[in-house]
Write a protein that holds these residues in place. Structure first.
Motif, mmCIF file in Angstrom:
data_model
loop_
_atom_site.group_PDB
_atom_site.id
_atom_site.type_symbol
_atom_site.label_atom_id
_atom_site.label_comp_id
_atom_site.label_asym_id
_atom_site.label_seq_id
_atom_site.Cartn_x
_atom_site.Cartn_y
_atom_site.Cartn_z
ATOM 1 N N ASP A 8 0.769 -11.626 30.267
ATOM 2 C CA ASP A 8 1.813 -11.156 31.177
ATOM 3 C C ASP A 8 2.032 -9.727 30.911
ATOM 4 O O ASP A 8 2.945 -9.218 30.776
ATOM 5 C CB ASP A 8 3.106 -11.794 30.927
ATOM 6 C CG ASP A 8 3.423 -13.259 31.596
ATOM 7 O OD1 ASP A 8 2.531 -13.484 32.469
ATOM 8 O OD2 ASP A 8 3.900 -14.233 30.914
ATOM 9 N N THR A 9 0.904 -9.007 31.098
ATOM 10 C CA THR A 9 0.828 -7.468 31.197
ATOM 11 C C THR A 9 0.131 -6.999 32.472
ATOM 12 O O THR A 9 -1.153 -7.504 32.880
ATOM 13 C CB THR A 9 0.243 -7.094 29.967
ATOM 14 O OG1 THR A 9 0.819 -7.458 29.006
ATOM 15 C CG2 THR A 9 0.208 -5.523 29.980
ATOM 16 N N LEU A 10 0.509 -6.183 33.283
ATOM 17 C CA LEU A 10 -0.205 -5.825 34.597
ATOM 18 C C LEU A 10 0.097 -4.388 34.722
ATOM 19 O O LEU A 10 1.109 -3.593 34.635
ATOM 20 C CB LEU A 10 0.660 -6.673 35.599
ATOM 21 C CG LEU A 10 0.447 -7.844 35.872
ATOM 22 C CD1 LEU A 10 1.219 -8.541 37.120
ATOM 23 C CD2 LEU A 10 -0.985 -8.370 36.199
ATOM 24 N N VAL A 11 -1.118 -3.632 35.483
ATOM 25 C CA VAL A 11 -0.923 -2.400 36.230
ATOM 26 C C VAL A 11 -0.638 -2.705 37.603
ATOM 27 O O VAL A 11 -1.759 -3.494 38.069
ATOM 28 C CB VAL A 11 -2.142 -1.671 35.949
ATOM 29 C CG1 VAL A 11 -2.008 -0.399 36.674
ATOM 30 C CG2 VAL A 11 -2.412 -1.056 34.544
ATOM 31 N N HIS A 12 0.450 -2.303 38.402
ATOM 32 C CA HIS A 12 0.674 -2.820 39.503
ATOM 33 C C HIS A 12 0.276 -1.396 40.185
ATOM 34 O O HIS A 12 0.475 -0.358 40.056
ATOM 35 C CB HIS A 12 2.331 -2.888 39.662
ATOM 36 C CG HIS A 12 2.725 -4.018 39.041
ATOM 37 N ND1 HIS A 12 3.311 -5.118 39.720
ATOM 38 C CD2 HIS A 12 2.994 -3.984 37.813
ATOM 39 C CE1 HIS A 12 3.559 -5.733 38.684
ATOM 40 N NE2 HIS A 12 3.815 -5.232 37.429
ATOM 41 N N VAL A 13 -0.927 -1.456 41.155
ATOM 42 C CA VAL A 13 -1.360 -0.456 42.114
ATOM 43 C C VAL A 13 -1.108 -0.547 43.467
ATOM 44 O O VAL A 13 -1.119 -1.536 44.192
ATOM 45 C CB VAL A 13 -3.050 -0.556 41.945
ATOM 46 C CG1 VAL A 13 -3.491 0.770 42.717
ATOM 47 C CG2 VAL A 13 -3.283 -0.533 40.615
ATOM 48 N N ASP A 14 -0.005 0.363 43.876
ATOM 49 C CA ASP A 14 0.444 0.533 45.256
ATOM 50 C C ASP A 14 -0.724 1.304 46.098
ATOM 51 O O ASP A 14 -0.624 2.495 46.247
ATOM 52 C CB ASP A 14 1.835 1.083 45.114
ATOM 53 C CG ASP A 14 2.772 1.192 46.482
ATOM 54 O OD1 ASP A 14 1.929 1.094 47.518
ATOM 55 O OD2 ASP A 14 3.727 1.309 46.544
ATOM 56 N N LEU A 15 -1.461 0.627 46.871
ATOM 57 C CA LEU A 15 -2.526 1.336 47.700
ATOM 58 C C LEU A 15 -1.828 2.061 48.850
ATOM 59 O O LEU A 15 -2.212 2.892 49.204
ATOM 60 C CB LEU A 15 -3.296 0.035 48.166
ATOM 61 C CG LEU A 15 -4.290 -0.633 47.009
ATOM 62 C CD1 LEU A 15 -5.119 -1.889 47.765
ATOM 63 C CD2 LEU A 15 -5.246 0.362 46.583
ATOM 64 N N GLU A 16 -0.743 1.404 49.266
ATOM 65 C CA GLU A 16 -0.214 2.107 50.362
ATOM 66 C C GLU A 16 0.344 3.445 49.874
ATOM 67 O O GLU A 16 0.643 4.618 50.905
ATOM 68 C CB GLU A 16 0.986 1.128 51.249
ATOM 69 C CG GLU A 16 1.403 1.584 52.609
ATOM 70 C CD GLU A 16 0.075 2.054 53.472
ATOM 71 O OE1 GLU A 16 0.256 3.082 54.284
ATOM 72 O OE2 GLU A 16 -0.976 1.178 53.273
ATOM 73 N N SER A 17 0.873 3.581 48.819
ATOM 74 C CA SER A 17 1.257 4.899 48.259
ATOM 75 C C SER A 17 0.001 5.982 48.254
ATOM 76 O O SER A 17 0.383 7.393 48.505
ATOM 77 C CB SER A 17 1.914 4.799 46.741
ATOM 78 O OG SER A 17 3.258 4.340 46.799
ATOM 79 N N GLY A 46 -9.104 1.553 39.737
ATOM 80 C CA GLY A 46 -9.976 0.654 40.447
ATOM 81 C C GLY A 46 -10.718 1.310 41.592
ATOM 82 O O GLY A 46 -10.200 1.269 42.749
ATOM 83 N N SER A 47 -11.853 1.771 41.263
ATOM 84 C CA SER A 47 -12.550 2.771 42.411
ATOM 85 C C SER A 47 -12.944 2.013 43.439
ATOM 86 O O SER A 47 -12.706 2.484 44.452
ATOM 87 C CB SER A 47 -14.016 3.493 41.629
ATOM 88 O OG SER A 47 -14.644 2.706 41.309
ATOM 89 N N ASP A 48 -13.617 0.862 43.292
ATOM 90 C CA ASP A 48 -13.968 0.190 44.658
ATOM 91 C C ASP A 48 -12.817 -0.521 45.451
ATOM 92 O O ASP A 48 -12.930 -0.328 46.659
ATOM 93 C CB ASP A 48 -15.113 -1.004 44.236
ATOM 94 C CG ASP A 48 -14.385 -2.098 43.374
ATOM 95 O OD1 ASP A 48 -13.813 -1.703 42.230
ATOM 96 O OD2 ASP A 48 -14.267 -3.328 43.533
ATOM 97 N N LYS A 49 -11.677 -0.831 44.879
ATOM 98 C CA LYS A 49 -10.654 -1.308 45.592
ATOM 99 C C LYS A 49 -10.087 0.048 46.244
ATOM 100 O O LYS A 49 -9.622 -0.146 47.370
ATOM 101 C CB LYS A 49 -9.429 -1.899 44.561
ATOM 102 C CG LYS A 49 -10.196 -2.680 43.472
ATOM 103 C CD LYS A 49 -10.717 -3.974 44.147
ATOM 104 C CE LYS A 49 -11.089 -4.937 42.958
ATOM 105 N NZ LYS A 49 -12.002 -4.486 41.816
ATOM 106 N N VAL A 50 -9.756 1.228 45.574
ATOM 107 C CA VAL A 50 -9.271 2.179 46.245
ATOM 108 C C VAL A 50 -9.829 2.737 47.193
ATOM 109 O O VAL A 50 -9.719 2.919 48.501
ATOM 110 C CB VAL A 50 -8.907 3.127 45.092
ATOM 111 C CG1 VAL A 50 -8.522 4.548 45.791
ATOM 112 C CG2 VAL A 50 -7.908 2.897 43.915
#
Length: 382
Positions: A8-17, A46-50
């Motif tokens: 239960d450890t996560l980096v949350h990435v807000d793509l809309e930001s 995450g380069s491909d996701k971004v």
């Protein structure tokens, strides 16, 4: 891609930001090509996701540091233009040609060596951006005659295309005269040589604080992800950036200590009274480094100090007695006013957001959210 994860450890990435920051910075320079810098795996996000998210929303040019990173983007389906900002080995020129990657030339000898290595396996051209050294003294040349010779060598070789010329600012995040001097030096070079399709010197700080009207492109890295390069830039710029990440971990264990009992390796922390200690499943192997002992995380609205030595895979924090297993801790909060903001998080270990972001290990799953996007990517179980 795997959405499975078992810690239960996560980096949350807000793509809309990230998309918001692209729009805000782009609106300040509407006539310039926005080159989105996604090197170092998009600064750990995450380069491909971004890149996919931004490509679908208008970004048509990306920049990375290495040829490996560029090829990786191609392997993940990125079809837009990609520029390698670092220097590739001349003997690897055919890989750049194969994958249709724009590359950086740092001097005349590099151009000649690269030409000599071009073979006929891939009958394609490769785009060249000449690197001008205006003060960084890392790559490139400041010799105008050499730059003219490089342009001539490129233009007279049918497999090379002279696409760009650029430099890099050393101190645009500081209140001094260096940036004006460097931009003036670059402008002087531009005025004496053939102008290619792309002319660029502005990084994030340069784009937020300066006009650079003699350039028609800009390279945006850290500010794409919602962080100002320095307090000076934040105070100078009128652009409102939105930080893109949270770092969270859920309490995995709770211990009730008696006065005199200690915590973690070396028994460096000893309870002075009865205390409650929570264990979080994150450690220095995840980028939460040992120097973070004494820093605070937020649990249930409480500021909880890290006590004892940070372990490789876990960390202990002093918490209120009502904290229980499963409660969520914020180690980094995308709210810029939070005590867990990226700036405060970075300042604690006397570093900068660039390093804090890239230290976050790939073994922490990334949870992506954006417009019509909602998924977890776990590099460990890919």
């Amino acid at each position: 891609m795997s959405e499975r994860y078992y810690r239960d450890t996560l980096v949350h990435v807000d793509l809309e930001s990230i998309h918001h920051n692209y729009k805000m910075i782009g609106s300040k320079h509407p006539d310039k090509t926005f080159i989105a810098v996604v090197k170092a795996d998009s600064y750990g996000l995450g380069s491909d996701k971004v890149a996919h998210y931004l490509s679908e929303r208008g970004v048509g040019y990306f920049a990375v540091a290495t040829l490996d990173e560029a090829i990786d983007l191609r392997m993940h389906g990125i079809k837009d233009k990609i520029l390698v900002l670092g220097i590739i080995r001349p003997e690897d020129i055919n890989k750049a040609i194969q994958h249709r990657i724009a590359i950086t030339a740092q001097g005349i000898e590099w151009v000649k060596e690269a030409k000599a290595h071009v073979d006929d396996k891939y009958e394609k051209e490769v785009w060249i951006h000449i690197k001008v050294n205006t003060g960084m003294n890392r790559y490139g040349t400041k010799n105008i005659e050499e730059i003219k010779e490089m342009i001539e060598e490129i233009n007279t070789f049918e497999r090379f295309i002279y696409e760009g010329i650029f430099s890099h600012l050393t101190s645009a995040d500081m209140d001094n005269e260096s940036t004006e001097m460097e931009m003036s030096a670059f402008k002087n070079v531009i005025g004496q040589v053939e102008t290619p399709e792309y002319v660029h010197i502005q990084n994030s700080a340069g784009a937020l604080c300066y006009d650079g009207d003699f350039c028609n492109a800009m390279r945006i890295g850290i500010s794409l992800y919602g962080y100002y390069p320095s307090p000076f830039v934040e105070s100078t710029s009128s652009i409102d950036l939105k930080p893109a990440i949270d770092l969270t971990a859920k309490v995995a264990a709770v211990h009730n200590l008696k006065s005199g009992e200690s915590v973690s390796y070396g028994r460096t922390y000893t309870a002075e009274s009865d205390e409650t200690i929570a264990t979080l499943p994150i450690g220095y192997a995840d980028g939460f480094i040992r120097a973070r002992t004494g820093s605070k995380v937020e649990i249930n609205g409480h500021q909880c100090p890290v006590v004892g030595r940070v372990c490789m895979d876990s960390v202990m924090v002093k918490v209120p007695a009502d904290v229980k297993v499963g409660d969520e801790a914020y180690l980094i909060n995308k709210n810029p006013d939070s005590p867990q903001s990226m700036d405060i998080y970075s300042d604690y270990t006397e570093t900068i957001p660039y390093e804090s972001l890239t230290l976050l290990s790939k073994r922490i799953p990334r949870y992506y959210q954006g417009e019509d996007v909602h998924f977890v990517y776990n590099e460990v179980l890919k």
